[in-house]
Each structure stands twice: as C-alpha cells, then as structure tokens.
Design an enzyme around this catalytic site. Structure first.
Site, mmCIF file in Angstrom:
data_model
loop_
_atom_site.group_PDB
_atom_site.id
_atom_site.type_symbol
_atom_site.label_atom_id
_atom_site.label_comp_id
_atom_site.label_asym_id
_atom_site.label_seq_id
_atom_site.Cartn_x
_atom_site.Cartn_y
_atom_site.Cartn_z
ATOM 1 C CG HIS A 228 -0.394 -0.099 2.514
ATOM 2 N ND1 HIS A 228 0.019 -1.306 3.039
ATOM 3 C CD2 HIS A 228 -0.116 0.837 3.459
ATOM 4 C CE1 HIS A 228 0.526 -1.101 4.256
ATOM 5 N NE2 HIS A 228 0.458 0.193 4.528
ATOM 6 C CE LYS A 232 3.809 6.660 3.694
ATOM 7 N NZ LYS A 232 3.610 6.219 5.085
ATOM 8 C CG HIS A 257 1.988 7.746 0.055
ATOM 9 N ND1 HIS A 257 1.290 8.623 0.847
ATOM 10 C CD2 HIS A 257 1.468 6.512 0.324
ATOM 11 C CE1 HIS A 257 0.399 7.947 1.560
ATOM 12 N NE2 HIS A 257 0.483 6.666 1.271
ATOM 13 C CG HIS A 280 -3.528 3.022 1.083
ATOM 14 N ND1 HIS A 280 -2.835 3.322 -0.063
ATOM 15 C CD2 HIS A 280 -2.786 3.507 2.108
ATOM 16 C CE1 HIS A 280 -1.718 3.949 0.255
ATOM 17 N NE2 HIS A 280 -1.659 4.077 1.574
ATOM 18 C CG HIS A 281 -4.041 7.229 2.741
ATOM 19 N ND1 HIS A 281 -3.954 7.018 4.094
ATOM 20 C CD2 HIS A 281 -2.842 6.883 2.223
ATOM 21 C CE1 HIS A 281 -2.743 6.556 4.392
ATOM 22 N NE2 HIS A 281 -2.047 6.458 3.270
ATOM 23 C CG ASP A 309 -2.265 1.350 6.555
ATOM 24 O OD1 ASP A 309 -1.241 0.939 7.150
ATOM 25 O OD2 ASP A 309 -2.320 2.431 5.934
HETATM 26 FE FE LIG Z 1 -0.342 5.241 2.757
HETATM 27 FE FE LIG Z 2 0.823 1.432 6.347
#
Ligand SMILES: [Fe+2]
Ligand SMILES: [Fe+2]
Length: 365
Positions: A228, A232, A257, A280-281, A309
C-alpha cells in the site's frame, strides 16, 4: 507397453480392440455446438493400455476431431477438479471459457487441419471461484505423430502458476525492501497488513453480497495489501521522517505517495495492485485522498486495506507515538464507522476483531 512385449492380458486386448473399432465410426465432424453428449457404452475405456500419459506429471487429455474427450489422465482430473467427469465431455464446451477467442479459433483450425501442422501452443487461465486461477501453458499435438490426418490429439497442460507467483513475490519483496529503507513503517507492519486483509477477505468470501470476493481475491489481497505504501519510495526523506506535524505543503507532498504507488504498480496486470496503492487513504464519507472518492466508489480491496492499515498503525509504536492497546484501537476504528470506514466492512471487522489482536500478537516486531 503391454501389447508390444506380448504380455497383454485378454482384458487389455479387448479394451484396445473396442477402442480401435470405435475410431472410424467417430466420423470427423467439426461441430462444437452445445448438443448434449450421448453416453455410449462402447466409448473409449477410461484406462487404455495405449495411453502413454497415464503417469505423466503433466495433466493430459486426449481428444478426437469432434473435440470429444476420450481420455483424461489423473493429473488432468486433479487440475480440473471442478469438472466432475472429464471423459466424454466436449473439450471446447468445457474448456472454451479458459481460452481467449483467438485461441479457440486457432485450436479449431489446428484440429480440423485448416491450419497446417496440427500443432498448437498457447496459454489458458483456469478460473473458478473456489480455487485460485491456474495459469497454464497448453500444447496440442497429434496423438499419433505418424498419421497424415490425425484422428486424435493430445492436449497437455503445464501449470506455471507457482513459477509466476514466485517471480512476482521476489519482485514485490525487492520493492518492499526498497521502500522500507526510507519509510518509518518498519518491521512487520507490511506483513501484518497482508494477514489482516486476507482474514477480512476470507470472512467476506463466505458472506452473501460479496460475489466479487473469490479465491483469487483472497489470495491477491494477502499479497498486495503490503504494497500500500510502496509509493513512499518517491517521498523526500526530510518529509517522510520529519518529527512533529507536517506543514501544509509538506502534507501535500506526502499525499502524493498514493499516486506514486499507482505509477510504480502501473504495469502489474492485476488492477487490485493499483486500487490498493491509489485508494487506501480514501474515506467512506469522501473526505480522503487523493480523489475524495465516496462510498463504494472506493474499490473494495482499498476499503479492506484501509481498516487493516489503520488498525496496525494504531497498535504499533512509531517514532512519534506510543502503541495503543487492542481495546482502544478497536473503539477508535468503530468510531470511524460510515465516516472513515465502510459501515458493512466495519461490522465484519467488529465481529472478528479478536482475530486482529491475535494476528498482531503473533507477528509482533
Ligand atoms: Fe499510505
Ligand atoms: Fe501502512
């Protein structure tokens, strides 16, 4: 073989004769329409002494020019365990779904002799909700290599699923190592996110309304959830490792990211990889990033990984925060029901939250 060395018993001979007698009567027709296949007592015996492939490590079928399966070795019956009894079935009716249209045409042309050579090589994706997709190389060639117009063909499958998977795993593990060199999510965070996500998906698999969650989904999310934050790799170190709150512009860079991850995973053929790194955010109420997707516009895989997460991020100790215990973490996540998280998924999480605790405890850094 028994016949050649003169040791064939009468039963084997009888079987062989039955088979040979049958061949000319199986007049060559190329039809593949969905006509029901009549049961014929005199059909080819399940085990024929002329069959070289019984103990082959490869799943092997023998088909006639009508595409009727005359023989299936134990390996093929195992590979295609979702089909009750392969013998006597029509190959194209049974396996057509696993090939693309172009391949089907080529197989028909090869068997009919419209295409010279009587040989065909291609690939099949053997899909089934209950088991993960098998990727196989497929070889089709005449059963009798000396025949000018072969009456029967061998179809041989070479299962390359495990090899492909190993290759993927090694690529992913290199990428993860590269991102870990920079990221503050050290230790087993990525591994645990895989395990929670898989556990959630396994529960959904048994739940009505989640038909898209099949064996592939469960397997894939258990592998891809850990990726995920791979984006980064592209986030500057001084922002990634900054102690204390980020300035507004730094926060904007940090959010990138997700898009960087999608860029890294763009060539991966399974769309789930992209869904997870990109979304995922996102939050259920549309207040997440990068695209403020709302509700089930957010891909299911990303909604699952979001819970996994956040649960793990709260539990673990980070440079800027102390670890939080299971009870408080679960309460915090529950508070995000319908706000941050998919309410239905949250109920599934709540019902199995002890399992999350177990996974964390078992895989501590
Ligand atoms: Fe993330
Ligand atoms: Fe994470």
């Amino acid at each position: 073989m028994a016949l050649e060395n003169g040791t064939a018993d009468s039963k084997e001979l009888e079987e062989l004769e039955t088979l040979e007698e049958l061949d000319p009567s199986e007049e060559l027709s190329y039809s593949t329409e969905d006509s029901p296949l009549e049961e014929n007592e005199n059909d080819a015996p399940e085990h024929s002494s002329i069959d070289l492939f019984e103990n082959s490590i490869f799943p092997v079928l023998r088909i006639n020019r009508d595409f009727r399966i005359r023989y299936a070795n134990p390996g093929s019956q195992k590979l295609f365990s979702m089909v009750q009894q392969l013998r006597r079935k029509n190959f194209l009716q049974t396996f057509g779904q696993f090939f693309d249209r172009e391949d089907i045409r080529n197989i028909q042309d090869t068997v009919s002799g419209r295409k010279p050579g009587y040989f065909w090589k291609g690939e099949a994706q053997i899909k089934n909700r209950e088991v993960i997709t098998v990727q196989a190389k497929v070889y089709l060639f005449p059963a009798d290599l000396t025949a000018r117009e072969p009456a029967e063909f061998i179809v041989m499958f070479d299962d390359v699923t495990a090899e492909n998977r190993e290759l993927l795993l090694s690529v992913f593990s290199s990428l993860l190592k590269a991102s870990k060199l920079k990221d503050n999510d050290t230790g087993l965070h990525a591994t645990r996110v895989n395990i929670y996500s898989r556990a959630l998906a396994e529960t959904l698999y048994r739940r009505p309304g989640y038909e898209q969650v099949d064996a592939d989904f469960v397997e894939d999310i258990g592998l891809l959830a850990s990726m995920h934050d791979v984006g980064k790799i592209g986030t500057p170190d001084d922002i990634l490792n900054k102690q204390g709150p980020l300035l507004d512009w730094e926060w904007q860079v940090m959010k990138e990211h997700t898009k960087n991850g999608a860029f890294i995973m763009a060539t991966y053929p399974n769309p789930m990889a992209n869904e997870i790194v990109l979304s995922h955010h996102e939050k259920w109420n549309g207040a997440g990033y990068p695209f403020q997707l709302e509700g089930d516009m957010i891909p299911l895989s990303a909604r699952i990984v979001a819970i996994a997460d956040v649960y793990d991020a709260l539990r673990m100790k980070r440079g800027y925060k102390a670890p939080i215990d299971h009870q408080k973490t679960t309460q915090t996540i529950k508070d995000g029901r319908g706000v941050h998280f998919d309410p239905d998924l949250l109920d599934v999480f709540t019902a199995m939250s002890d399992r999350f605790n177990e996974i964390f405890e078992k895989n501590k850094d």
